[in-house]
Design a protein around this motif. Structure first.
Motif, PDB file in Angstrom:
ATOM      1  N   CYS A 156       0.836  -1.207   0.000  1.00 33.90           N
ATOM      2  CA  CYS A 156       0.000   0.000   0.000  1.00 33.90           C
ATOM      3  C   CYS A 156       0.873   1.261   0.000  1.00 33.90           C
ATOM      4  CB  CYS A 156      -0.910  -0.012   1.238  1.00 33.90           C
ATOM      5  SG  CYS A 156      -1.970   1.445   1.368  1.00 33.90           S
ATOM      6  N   PRO A 157       0.721   2.127  -1.010  1.00 34.10           N
ATOM      7  CA  PRO A 157       1.533   3.352  -1.061  1.00 34.10           C
ATOM      8  C   PRO A 157       0.895   4.511  -0.290  1.00 34.10           C
ATOM      9  CG  PRO A 157       0.264   3.139  -3.060  1.00 34.10           C
ATOM     10  CD  PRO A 157      -0.098   1.949  -2.220  1.00 34.10           C
ATOM     11  N   GLY A 158      -0.310   4.272   0.204  1.00 33.78           N
ATOM     12  CA  GLY A 158      -1.046   5.349   0.858  1.00 33.78           C
ATOM     13  C   GLY A 158      -2.270   5.689   0.012  1.00 33.78           C
ATOM     14  N   LEU A 208      -4.979   2.554   3.908  1.00 27.53           N
ATOM     15  CA  LEU A 208      -4.432   1.586   4.866  1.00 27.53           C
ATOM     16  C   LEU A 208      -5.458   1.248   5.939  1.00 27.53           C
ATOM     17  CD1 LEU A 208      -2.090  -0.077   5.952  1.00 27.53           C
ATOM     18  CD2 LEU A 208      -1.264   1.968   7.131  1.00 27.53           C
ATOM     19  N   MET A 209      -6.157   2.258   6.418  1.00 29.66           N
ATOM     20  CA  MET A 209      -7.178   2.005   7.441  1.00 29.66           C
ATOM     21  C   MET A 209      -8.279   1.107   6.905  1.00 29.66           C
ATOM     22  SD  MET A 209      -7.449   5.805   9.211  1.00 29.66           S
ATOM     23  CE  MET A 209      -8.729   5.261  10.335  1.00 29.66           C
ATOM     24  N   GLU A 210      -8.657   1.291   5.650  1.00 31.47           N
ATOM     25  CA  GLU A 210      -9.689   0.446   5.028  1.00 31.47           C
ATOM     26  C   GLU A 210      -9.214  -0.997   4.929  1.00 31.47           C
ATOM     27  OE1 GLU A 210     -13.095  -0.951   3.301  1.00 31.47           O
ATOM     28  OE2 GLU A 210     -12.738   0.948   4.327  1.00 31.47           O
ATOM     29  N   LEU A 211      -7.945  -1.184   4.536  1.00 27.48           N
ATOM     30  CA  LEU A 211      -7.398  -2.542   4.447  1.00 27.48           C
ATOM     31  C   LEU A 211      -7.370  -3.212   5.825  1.00 27.48           C
ATOM     32  CD1 LEU A 211      -4.440  -2.012   1.936  1.00 27.48           C
ATOM     33  CD2 LEU A 211      -6.525  -3.332   1.545  1.00 27.48           C
ATOM     34  N   ASN A 212      -6.964  -2.461   6.843  1.00 27.55           N
ATOM     35  CA  ASN A 212      -6.919  -3.020   8.194  1.00 27.55           C
ATOM     36  C   ASN A 212      -8.316  -3.386   8.692  1.00 27.55           C
ATOM     37  OD1 ASN A 212      -4.160  -3.117   8.964  1.00 27.55           O
ATOM     38  ND2 ASN A 212      -4.130  -0.894   9.119  1.00 27.55           N
ATOM     39  N   MET A 264       5.999   2.882   8.244  1.00 29.27           N
ATOM     40  CA  MET A 264       7.320   3.473   8.032  1.00 29.27           C
ATOM     41  C   MET A 264       7.429   4.075   6.634  1.00 29.27           C
ATOM     42  SD  MET A 264       9.825   0.683   9.906  1.00 29.27           S
ATOM     43  CE  MET A 264      11.270   1.597   9.369  1.00 29.27           C
ATOM     44  N   ALA A 265       6.870   3.362   5.640  1.00 31.54           N
ATOM     45  CA  ALA A 265       6.915   3.874   4.274  1.00 31.54           C
ATOM     46  C   ALA A 265       6.125   5.178   4.150  1.00 31.54           C
ATOM     47  CB  ALA A 265       6.364   2.823   3.312  1.00 31.54           C
ATOM     48  N   ILE A 266       4.960   5.219   4.803  1.00 32.12           N
ATOM     49  CA  ILE A 266       4.146   6.439   4.756  1.00 32.12           C
ATOM     50  C   ILE A 266       4.860   7.582   5.485  1.00 32.12           C
ATOM     51  CG2 ILE A 266       1.987   7.464   5.557  1.00 32.12           C
ATOM     52  CD1 ILE A 266       0.612   4.823   5.027  1.00 32.12           C
ATOM     53  N   ASP A 267       5.471   7.272   6.636  1.00 28.14           N
ATOM     54  CA  ASP A 267       6.216   8.301   7.374  1.00 28.14           C
ATOM     55  C   ASP A 267       7.360   8.860   6.536  1.00 28.14           C
ATOM     56  OD1 ASP A 267       4.577   8.122   9.540  1.00 28.14           O
ATOM     57  OD2 ASP A 267       5.891   6.817  10.714  1.00 28.14           O
ATOM     58  N   ASN A 268       8.066   7.964   5.848  1.00 28.42           N
ATOM     59  CA  ASN A 268       9.173   8.422   5.002  1.00 28.42           C
ATOM     60  C   ASN A 268       8.667   9.328   3.879  1.00 28.42           C
ATOM     61  OD1 ASN A 268      11.098   7.053   6.482  1.00 28.42           O
ATOM     62  ND2 ASN A 268      10.925   5.183   5.249  1.00 28.42           N
ATOM     63  N   THR A 269       7.528   8.950   3.322  1.00 28.21           N
ATOM     64  CA  THR A 269       6.941   9.770   2.260  1.00 28.21           C
ATOM     65  C   THR A 269       6.557  11.147   2.787  1.00 28.21           C
ATOM     66  OG1 THR A 269       6.086   7.795   1.156  1.00 28.21           O
ATOM     67  CG2 THR A 269       5.090   9.896   0.555  1.00 28.21           C
ATOM     68  N   GLU A 270       5.971  11.155   4.006  1.00 25.88           N
ATOM     69  CA  GLU A 270       5.564  12.426   4.585  1.00 25.88           C
ATOM     70  C   GLU A 270       6.776  13.291   4.936  1.00 25.88           C
ATOM     71  OE1 GLU A 270       3.136  11.267   7.837  1.00 25.88           O
ATOM     72  OE2 GLU A 270       1.370  10.867   6.605  1.00 25.88           O
ATOM     73  N   LYS A 271       7.862  12.643   5.365  1.00 25.94           N
ATOM     74  CA  LYS A 271       9.083  13.395   5.648  1.00 25.94           C
ATOM     75  C   LYS A 271       9.612  14.066   4.379  1.00 25.94           C
ATOM     76  CE  LYS A 271      10.650  10.630   9.571  1.00 25.94           C
ATOM     77  NZ  LYS A 271      11.685   9.683  10.053  1.00 25.94           N
ATOM     78  N   ASP A 272       9.580  13.275   3.297  1.00 25.55           N
ATOM     79  CA  ASP A 272      10.031  13.851   2.028  1.00 25.55           C
ATOM     80  C   ASP A 272       9.158  15.034   1.622  1.00 25.55           C
ATOM     81  OD1 ASP A 272      11.994  11.932   1.942  1.00 25.55           O
ATOM     82  OD2 ASP A 272      10.867  10.573   0.626  1.00 25.55           O
ATOM     83  N   GLU A 273       7.834  14.902   1.817  1.00 24.09           N
ATOM     84  CA  GLU A 273       6.929  16.000   1.466  1.00 24.09           C
ATOM     85  C   GLU A 273       7.180  17.223   2.349  1.00 24.09           C
ATOM     86  OE1 GLU A 273       3.045  14.413   1.785  1.00 24.09           O
ATOM     87  OE2 GLU A 273       3.152  13.258  -0.093  1.00 24.09           O
TER      88      GLU A 273
END
Length: 230
Positions: free
Chosen positions: A33-35, A40-44, A104-113
């Protein structure tokens, strides 16, 4: 009745396999899931719902094991139930790991943004992400606790089965000892019958000899009286 029960067991097993495959597919979707966070919440949410269905079917399978008449069938279904419980716990662990990796992947993406000047919306998204992570971990912990309770029930069931087997074993041993005792009694009776038969034959022989001696004596006396000159 037994045939109907077998059909229910097979159907329950097929549904367990279906839910297990669905969970594995959803976990893979979470890994990939890339976001955004809502996806992600829907999948969970779907994973949790499927886990609940799977848990209910495993409980049904456990109940069916108690209703079996034959000990071999009951033990086989219990073994299958324990295997499915272990698989359920393995899926729970994989679910947790997939969530952490996705977060972690989403956090990294948000950090980049954020570094690129995303500003306030990105910080707000990170807050939502952390809150969602806490909620997801709470849901997973709750599911693990439920599985632990179910495993405890399974252990209790296994202990009861072991007790029944021990009682059955003692009963078989007692029956075996009784059989050995009866066998000894039968052998003793056989020996007595053979001894009686031999004694009966000896008695008949003695009677025959006594009768022959008696007849010989009578003939001798008659001979002396009737034919003294012979």
């Amino acid at each position: 009745m037994a045939s109907s029960m077998d059909v229910h067991v097979r159907i329950c097993g097929q549904e367990i396999i279906k839910y297990d495959l669905e969970i594995k597919a959803l976990i893979q979707d979470i890994r990939e899931c890339p976001g955004p966070q809502s996806a992600l919440m829907e999948l969970n949410s779907q994973v949790k719902e499927t886990f609940n269905k799977l848990r209910l079917r495993i409980q049904d399978l456990e109940q069916m094991s108690r209703e079996q008449d034959r000990e071999t069938d009951r033990m086989a279904i219990q073994a299958e139930t324990e295997s499915q419980c272990r698989q359920l716990r393995s899926n729970q662990t994989a679910w947790r790991k997939a969530n952490l990796a996705c977060k972690m992947a989403i956090d990294n993406t948000e950090k980049d943004e954020l570094l690129c000047g995303g500003g306030t919306p990105t910080i707000k998204q990170r807050k939502v992400t952390k809150e969602s992570l806490v909620q997801t971990n709470s849901n997973i912990t709750e599911s693990l606790m439920s599985i632990s309770r179910m495993m405890a029930q399974q252990v209790k069931q296994s202990e009861d089965s072991i007790g029944v087997l021990a009682t059955s074993s003692r009963t078989v041993q007692e029956a075996n000892e009784e059989f050995k005792s009866m066998t000894g009694t039968i052998h003793l009776g056989r020996k007595l019958i053979l001894k009686y038969n031999r004694r009966e034959l000896t008695d008949k022989l003695l009677i025959f000899l006594a009768l022959a001696l008696f007849l010989a004596t009578v003939l001798y006396i008659l001979k002396k009286r009737l034919f003294p000159f012979l």
